[in-house]
Design a protein around this motif. Structure first.
Motif, short mmCIF file in Angstrom:
data_model
loop_
_atom_site.label_atom_id
_atom_site.label_comp_id
_atom_site.label_asym_id
_atom_site.label_seq_id
_atom_site.Cartn_x
_atom_site.Cartn_y
_atom_site.Cartn_z
N ILE A 54 13.28 29.08 -64.65
CA ILE A 54 12.71 29.69 -65.85
C ILE A 54 13.54 30.89 -66.28
O ILE A 54 13.88 31.05 -67.45
CB ILE A 54 11.24 30.07 -65.61
CG1 ILE A 54 10.40 28.80 -65.45
CG2 ILE A 54 10.71 30.96 -66.73
CD1 ILE A 54 9.00 29.03 -64.92
N ARG A 55 13.91 31.74 -65.31
CA ARG A 55 14.76 32.90 -65.63
C ARG A 55 16.12 32.47 -66.16
O ARG A 55 16.63 33.03 -67.13
CB ARG A 55 14.94 33.78 -64.38
CG ARG A 55 13.73 34.60 -64.02
CD ARG A 55 14.05 35.64 -62.94
NE ARG A 55 14.63 35.07 -61.73
CZ ARG A 55 13.93 34.62 -60.71
NH1 ARG A 55 12.62 34.68 -60.71
NH2 ARG A 55 14.54 34.12 -59.64
N GLN A 56 16.71 31.46 -65.51
CA GLN A 56 18.04 31.00 -65.92
C GLN A 56 17.99 30.40 -67.33
O GLN A 56 18.90 30.61 -68.13
CB GLN A 56 18.57 29.98 -64.92
CG GLN A 56 20.03 29.65 -65.11
CD GLN A 56 20.96 30.79 -64.76
OE1 GLN A 56 20.58 31.78 -64.15
NE2 GLN A 56 22.21 30.67 -65.14
N LYS A 57 16.93 29.69 -67.64
CA LYS A 57 16.77 29.11 -68.98
C LYS A 57 16.74 30.22 -70.03
O LYS A 57 17.41 30.13 -71.06
CB LYS A 57 15.49 28.29 -69.04
CG LYS A 57 15.20 27.70 -70.40
CD LYS A 57 13.87 26.96 -70.39
CE LYS A 57 13.49 26.46 -71.76
NZ LYS A 57 12.18 25.78 -71.74
N VAL A 62 19.52 33.44 -74.32
CA VAL A 62 20.03 34.71 -74.85
C VAL A 62 21.54 34.60 -75.08
O VAL A 62 22.05 35.02 -76.13
CB VAL A 62 19.68 35.87 -73.91
CG1 VAL A 62 20.45 37.14 -74.27
CG2 VAL A 62 18.18 36.12 -73.90
N GLU A 63 22.25 34.05 -74.12
CA GLU A 63 23.70 33.88 -74.26
C GLU A 63 24.03 32.97 -75.44
O GLU A 63 24.96 33.25 -76.21
CB GLU A 63 24.29 33.31 -72.98
CG GLU A 63 24.24 34.28 -71.81
CD GLU A 63 24.62 33.63 -70.49
OE1 GLU A 63 24.84 32.40 -70.44
OE2 GLU A 63 24.69 34.36 -69.49
N PHE A 64 23.27 31.89 -75.59
CA PHE A 64 23.49 30.97 -76.70
C PHE A 64 23.28 31.67 -78.04
O PHE A 64 24.09 31.54 -78.96
CB PHE A 64 22.55 29.76 -76.59
CG PHE A 64 22.57 28.88 -77.81
CD1 PHE A 64 23.58 27.96 -78.00
CD2 PHE A 64 21.58 29.00 -78.78
CE1 PHE A 64 23.61 27.17 -79.13
CE2 PHE A 64 21.60 28.21 -79.91
CZ PHE A 64 22.62 27.29 -80.09
N GLU A 65 22.19 32.41 -78.16
CA GLU A 65 21.89 33.10 -79.42
C GLU A 65 22.97 34.13 -79.75
O GLU A 65 23.34 34.29 -80.92
CB GLU A 65 20.51 33.75 -79.37
CG GLU A 65 19.37 32.76 -79.34
CD GLU A 65 19.29 31.87 -80.59
OE1 GLU A 65 19.70 32.32 -81.69
OE2 GLU A 65 18.84 30.73 -80.46
N LYS A 66 23.48 34.83 -78.75
CA LYS A 66 24.55 35.80 -78.98
C LYS A 66 25.80 35.10 -79.50
O LYS A 66 26.40 35.54 -80.48
CB LYS A 66 24.87 36.55 -77.68
CG LYS A 66 25.97 37.57 -77.84
CD LYS A 66 26.29 38.25 -76.53
CE LYS A 66 27.48 39.17 -76.73
NZ LYS A 66 28.10 39.53 -75.47
N SER A 67 26.18 34.02 -78.87
CA SER A 67 27.36 33.26 -79.32
C SER A 67 27.15 32.72 -80.72
O SER A 67 28.06 32.75 -81.56
CB SER A 67 27.65 32.11 -78.36
OG SER A 67 28.03 32.59 -77.10
#
Length: 78
Positions: A54-57, A62-67
């Motif tokens: 759940i944490r990793q998801k 967050v990383e996806f949205e930043k990119s």
């Protein structure tokens, strides 16, 4: 798929997979003994791996949205 389903994963012990799945996975060698031990580990500690998934998801989202924002900014300005 395992992260989207918030499930633990048993996978090969490769650096790129460790980077992708972090503590949500059990990393094994390609031997029957190692895979069996990985299965036992997930069974014994399923709740911990599920919480980590759940944490990793969330982290990956967050990383996806930043990119995505960076790409959209480049496309809009350039």
């Amino acid at each position: 798929e395992t992260l989207s389903l918030e499930q633990p994963l048993i996978t090969s012990d490769w650096p790129i997979l460790r980077e992708s799945f972090g503590a949500s996975a059990v990393y094994v060698d390609a031997t029957p003994e190692s895979i069996a031990q990985g299965v036992k580990e997930v069974i014994q500690n399923r709740a911990n791996y599920k919480r980590a998934a759940i944490r990793q998801k969330r982290l990956r989202r967050v990383e996806f949205e930043k990119s995505k924002r960076e790409i959209m900014g480049i496309l809009e300005n350039g």
